[in-house]
Design a protein around this motif. Sequence first.
Motif, PDB file in Angstrom:
ATOM      1  N   THR A 164       0.828  -1.216   0.000  1.00 33.99           N
ATOM      2  CA  THR A 164       0.000   0.000   0.000  1.00 33.99           C
ATOM      3  C   THR A 164       0.857   1.258   0.000  1.00 33.99           C
ATOM      4  O   THR A 164       0.597   2.205  -0.752  1.00 33.99           O
ATOM      5  CB  THR A 164      -0.930   0.005   1.225  1.00 33.99           C
ATOM      6  OG1 THR A 164      -1.756  -1.160   1.190  1.00 33.99           O
ATOM      7  CG2 THR A 164      -1.797   1.244   1.243  1.00 33.99           C
ATOM      8  N   ALA A 165       1.886   1.290   0.841  1.00 31.96           N
ATOM      9  CA  ALA A 165       2.757   2.463   0.925  1.00 31.96           C
ATOM     10  C   ALA A 165       3.468   2.727  -0.397  1.00 31.96           C
ATOM     11  O   ALA A 165       3.590   3.884  -0.843  1.00 31.96           O
ATOM     12  CB  ALA A 165       3.770   2.268   2.048  1.00 31.96           C
ATOM     13  N   ILE A 166       3.939   1.672  -1.054  1.00 32.86           N
ATOM     14  CA  ILE A 166       4.621   1.836  -2.344  1.00 32.86           C
ATOM     15  C   ILE A 166       3.661   2.376  -3.390  1.00 32.86           C
ATOM     16  O   ILE A 166       4.012   3.271  -4.190  1.00 32.86           O
ATOM     17  CB  ILE A 166       5.229   0.495  -2.796  1.00 32.86           C
ATOM     18  CG1 ILE A 166       6.391   0.118  -1.873  1.00 32.86           C
ATOM     19  CG2 ILE A 166       5.705   0.563  -4.249  1.00 32.86           C
ATOM     20  CD1 ILE A 166       6.969  -1.253  -2.132  1.00 32.86           C
ATOM     21  N   ASN A 167       2.442   1.851  -3.421  1.00 31.86           N
ATOM     22  CA  ASN A 167       1.449   2.336  -4.386  1.00 31.86           C
ATOM     23  C   ASN A 167       1.126   3.803  -4.175  1.00 31.86           C
ATOM     24  O   ASN A 167       0.946   4.565  -5.138  1.00 31.86           O
ATOM     25  CB  ASN A 167       0.166   1.504  -4.286  1.00 31.86           C
ATOM     26  CG  ASN A 167       0.229   0.262  -5.145  1.00 31.86           C
ATOM     27  OD1 ASN A 167       0.974   0.216  -6.122  1.00 31.86           O
ATOM     28  ND2 ASN A 167      -0.535  -0.755  -4.789  1.00 31.86           N
ATOM     29  N   ILE A 168       1.034   4.214  -2.910  1.00 32.85           N
ATOM     30  CA  ILE A 168       0.749   5.625  -2.614  1.00 32.85           C
ATOM     31  C   ILE A 168       1.869   6.510  -3.140  1.00 32.85           C
ATOM     32  O   ILE A 168       1.627   7.559  -3.750  1.00 32.85           O
ATOM     33  CB  ILE A 168       0.557   5.813  -1.098  1.00 32.85           C
ATOM     34  CG1 ILE A 168      -0.738   5.151  -0.645  1.00 32.85           C
ATOM     35  CG2 ILE A 168       0.543   7.299  -0.744  1.00 32.85           C
ATOM     36  CD1 ILE A 168      -0.945   5.160   0.855  1.00 32.85           C
ATOM     37  N   ILE A 169       3.105   6.084  -2.926  1.00 33.26           N
ATOM     38  CA  ILE A 169       4.254   6.879  -3.376  1.00 33.26           C
ATOM     39  C   ILE A 169       4.265   6.983  -4.906  1.00 33.26           C
ATOM     40  O   ILE A 169       4.532   8.042  -5.481  1.00 33.26           O
ATOM     41  CB  ILE A 169       5.566   6.253  -2.875  1.00 33.26           C
ATOM     42  CG1 ILE A 169       5.650   6.361  -1.351  1.00 33.26           C
ATOM     43  CG2 ILE A 169       6.785   6.929  -3.514  1.00 33.26           C
ATOM     44  CD1 ILE A 169       6.811   5.611  -0.749  1.00 33.26           C
ATOM     45  N   ILE A 170       3.950   5.849  -5.567  1.00 33.77           N
ATOM     46  CA  ILE A 170       4.007   5.830  -7.035  1.00 33.77           C
ATOM     47  C   ILE A 170       2.877   6.635  -7.665  1.00 33.77           C
ATOM     48  O   ILE A 170       3.093   7.393  -8.615  1.00 33.77           O
ATOM     49  CB  ILE A 170       3.959   4.370  -7.538  1.00 33.77           C
ATOM     50  CG1 ILE A 170       5.244   3.633  -7.132  1.00 33.77           C
ATOM     51  CG2 ILE A 170       3.776   4.318  -9.059  1.00 33.77           C
ATOM     52  CD1 ILE A 170       5.222   2.160  -7.447  1.00 33.77           C
ATOM     53  N   ASN A 171       1.678   6.483  -7.113  1.00 37.82           N
ATOM     54  CA  ASN A 171       0.495   7.031  -7.782  1.00 37.82           C
ATOM     55  C   ASN A 171       0.096   8.427  -7.325  1.00 37.82           C
ATOM     56  O   ASN A 171      -0.765   9.064  -7.932  1.00 37.82           O
ATOM     57  CB  ASN A 171      -0.696   6.085  -7.572  1.00 37.82           C
ATOM     58  CG  ASN A 171      -0.439   4.720  -8.198  1.00 37.82           C
ATOM     59  OD1 ASN A 171       0.151   4.632  -9.259  1.00 37.82           O
ATOM     60  ND2 ASN A 171      -0.881   3.661  -7.521  1.00 37.82           N
ATOM     61  N   GLN A 172       0.683   8.900  -6.241  1.00 41.21           N
ATOM     62  CA  GLN A 172       0.296  10.214  -5.728  1.00 41.21           C
ATOM     63  C   GLN A 172       1.470  11.186  -5.824  1.00 41.21           C
ATOM     64  O   GLN A 172       2.633  10.778  -5.809  1.00 41.21           O
ATOM     65  CB  GLN A 172      -0.150  10.092  -4.247  1.00 41.21           C
ATOM     66  CG  GLN A 172      -1.297   9.129  -4.021  1.00 41.21           C
ATOM     67  CD  GLN A 172      -2.600   9.602  -4.647  1.00 41.21           C
ATOM     68  OE1 GLN A 172      -2.817  10.805  -4.805  1.00 41.21           O
ATOM     69  NE2 GLN A 172      -3.450   8.653  -5.011  1.00 41.21           N
ATOM     70  N   GLN A 173       1.128  12.440  -5.937  1.00 44.22           N
ATOM     71  CA  GLN A 173       2.154  13.486  -5.971  1.00 44.22           C
ATOM     72  C   GLN A 173       2.388  13.997  -4.547  1.00 44.22           C
ATOM     73  O   GLN A 173       1.549  14.683  -3.976  1.00 44.22           O
ATOM     74  CB  GLN A 173       1.689  14.644  -6.881  1.00 44.22           C
ATOM     75  CG  GLN A 173       1.493  14.236  -8.330  1.00 44.22           C
ATOM     76  CD  GLN A 173       2.799  13.795  -8.977  1.00 44.22           C
ATOM     77  OE1 GLN A 173       3.857  14.388  -8.723  1.00 44.22           O
ATOM     78  NE2 GLN A 173       2.724  12.767  -9.817  1.00 44.22           N
ATOM     79  N   TYR A 174       3.504  13.603  -3.992  1.00 42.35           N
ATOM     80  CA  TYR A 174       3.828  14.019  -2.632  1.00 42.35           C
ATOM     81  C   TYR A 174       5.126  14.802  -2.633  1.00 42.35           C
ATOM     82  O   TYR A 174       6.003  14.571  -3.468  1.00 42.35           O
ATOM     83  CB  TYR A 174       3.991  12.791  -1.704  1.00 42.35           C
ATOM     84  CG  TYR A 174       2.679  12.182  -1.269  1.00 42.35           C
ATOM     85  CD1 TYR A 174       1.894  12.788  -0.304  1.00 42.35           C
ATOM     86  CD2 TYR A 174       2.247  10.985  -1.832  1.00 42.35           C
ATOM     87  CE1 TYR A 174       0.700  12.212   0.109  1.00 42.35           C
ATOM     88  CE2 TYR A 174       1.062  10.402  -1.434  1.00 42.35           C
ATOM     89  CZ  TYR A 174       0.286  11.025  -0.458  1.00 42.35           C
ATOM     90  OH  TYR A 174      -0.888  10.449  -0.066  1.00 42.35           O
ATOM     91  N   LYS A 175       5.193  15.703  -1.651  1.00 43.21           N
ATOM     92  CA  LYS A 175       6.459  16.391  -1.449  1.00 43.21           C
ATOM     93  C   LYS A 175       7.470  15.407  -0.868  1.00 43.21           C
ATOM     94  O   LYS A 175       7.105  14.386  -0.315  1.00 43.21           O
ATOM     95  CB  LYS A 175       6.263  17.570  -0.494  1.00 43.21           C
ATOM     96  CG  LYS A 175       5.362  18.659  -1.054  1.00 43.21           C
ATOM     97  CD  LYS A 175       5.194  19.797  -0.048  1.00 43.21           C
ATOM     98  CE  LYS A 175       4.278  20.892  -0.606  1.00 43.21           C
ATOM     99  NZ  LYS A 175       4.088  21.993   0.357  1.00 43.21           N
ATOM    100  N   GLU A 176       8.733  15.745  -0.972  1.00 36.98           N
ATOM    101  CA  GLU A 176       9.787  14.830  -0.549  1.00 36.98           C
ATOM    102  C   GLU A 176       9.666  14.467   0.930  1.00 36.98           C
ATOM    103  O   GLU A 176       9.898  13.323   1.320  1.00 36.98           O
ATOM    104  CB  GLU A 176      11.153  15.454  -0.815  1.00 36.98           C
ATOM    105  CG  GLU A 176      12.297  14.470  -0.803  1.00 36.98           C
ATOM    106  CD  GLU A 176      12.143  13.383  -1.847  1.00 36.98           C
ATOM    107  OE1 GLU A 176      12.498  12.231  -1.520  1.00 36.98           O
ATOM    108  OE2 GLU A 176      11.656  13.662  -2.954  1.00 36.98           O
ATOM    109  N   LYS A 177       9.285  15.463   1.766  1.00 44.85           N
ATOM    110  CA  LYS A 177       9.169  15.167   3.194  1.00 44.85           C
ATOM    111  C   LYS A 177       8.032  14.197   3.486  1.00 44.85           C
ATOM    112  O   LYS A 177       8.097  13.402   4.426  1.00 44.85           O
ATOM    113  CB  LYS A 177       8.985  16.454   3.991  1.00 44.85           C
ATOM    114  CG  LYS A 177       7.671  17.181   3.726  1.00 44.85           C
ATOM    115  CD  LYS A 177       7.552  18.411   4.628  1.00 44.85           C
ATOM    116  CE  LYS A 177       6.206  19.118   4.406  1.00 44.85           C
ATOM    117  NZ  LYS A 177       6.063  20.288   5.315  1.00 44.85           N
ATOM    118  N   ASP A 178       6.948  14.248   2.666  1.00 43.63           N
ATOM    119  CA  ASP A 178       5.850  13.304   2.842  1.00 43.63           C
ATOM    120  C   ASP A 178       6.267  11.897   2.405  1.00 43.63           C
ATOM    121  O   ASP A 178       5.885  10.891   3.021  1.00 43.63           O
ATOM    122  CB  ASP A 178       4.627  13.759   2.053  1.00 43.63           C
ATOM    123  CG  ASP A 178       4.060  15.063   2.586  1.00 43.63           C
ATOM    124  OD1 ASP A 178       4.094  15.253   3.810  1.00 43.63           O
ATOM    125  OD2 ASP A 178       3.593  15.880   1.780  1.00 43.63           O
TER     126      ASP A 178
END
Length: 362
Positions: A164-178
Motif C-alpha cells: 500500500t505504501a509503495i502504491n501511494i508513493i508511485i500514484n500520488q504526488q507528494y512532497k519529498e518530506k511526505d
Amino acid sequence: MENVQIVYIDDDPLSIALIRNFIKHLSHITLHTTRDPNEFIRIIKKNEIALILSDINMPTVSGFDLAKQVKQIPEKDDIPFVFLTASNPDLYSEAYKLGAVEFISKPVNQDLLIYKINIFSQLYMQKKELEENNEVIERLYQKMNMFLNIVSHDLRAPLNSIYTAINIIINQQYKEKDKTYFYERIKQTCSRTLTLVDDFLNISVLQSGEMEMEFDEISLHDLLETIQHELQETLNEQHIKLSIKTPVGLKLYLDKDRMSQAIINIIYCMLKYIQKPNKIRVVGEIKEQSFTLSLFAKLPEHVDKTSIRTHINEVLNEQTFNINSGDLGLFVGNEILKKHGSEIHLDVEYGLQFRFGLTMEN
C-alpha cells in the motif's frame, strides 16, 4: 533395555515359585505374581503390563474368563496373553479368539519361556517406540499447522502495508518530506517482517537441535548497553526508558549474539503488556556464586494478571498451539536460554518480571 513388567497368575504356589526362579536373572523384567483374580485385575489396571502369563484351569475363575475381563479394560485390551497349561489342546481355538497369542505346556521349559518373554519384551519396546514416534510426528504436524497459520496471517499484514505504501508513493504526488514518512513506514515494516522470519527460522533450527552456540567470556553490562542503543528508537516511540543496573566488570560465559537476541525478544514481549510511559529495569545480582538477571516493569492497574501469567507460562512451556507472532520471540528467547543451562521464570505479583540465571564460569 528398559524395564518391562509382566504379570503371572496361577492358583498353584509351586508353579509361581518355579516361574519366578526361572526368570530371576532377567534384570530387565519385573514379574508380578498373584493367585487372586481380583488382585490380578488391580495389577493390570495399576501398571503398564507388557505380557500376561496365565494358567487356564483355576478354582474360582478360568484364564479364559480373565482374558475376557482384560479385554473390557480401556487401554489394556491389547496386552498379549500367554497361557501356561497342561490343558487339552482342543481349548486352544477358544483361547485364540480371546486374544491368546501363545501356549506353553506344563511342565514349563525354562529356555522356551525365557525365549518367549524376550520376544514379547522386544515387541513391547518396539510398540512403545512407535507410539512415541507417532506422538512426536503429531506434535510436529500441529506445530507445522500453527506456523503456517501464523505465516499466512502475520506476514500478510506487513506485506500488504508495504504494498500500500509503495502504491501511494508511485500514484500520488507528494512532497519529498511526505515521501520520507512512507519510506520510514516501509523500513519499519520490513524490519518487523524480518524479525518474524528470523523467529521462524530460529524455531526450526532449535527444534532440530542444529543451532550452533559460540560461548565466550562476555561483559554483560557492555552487551546490555549495546542492546539499549539498538532498541533506543523503538523505546522512544513507545515512551519507554531502559534502566540498566549490573556489575560493570562482570563477565559471563555465553553466546553473545544469541543472548542479545534472547534479551531483545524478552523486551519486545514486555512491550505488549506494560503500561506506557514506563521504565524497564534490568538488574543483575550475584548471590553465592550465581548470577540472576531480571527485567521488570509496571503493568496497567486493571490488567488481568492471572490471564497474562497463564498465557506466558503456556508459551514458555510450549503447552499451547495458539502461539502468535508476538509470542514466537519469547519462545525462541527461552529456548536460547535453555542452551545456556537456564530458562525464563515469570512473576506478575508486583508488575511484569522475567528473570533467569547465567553461569559465571565455563
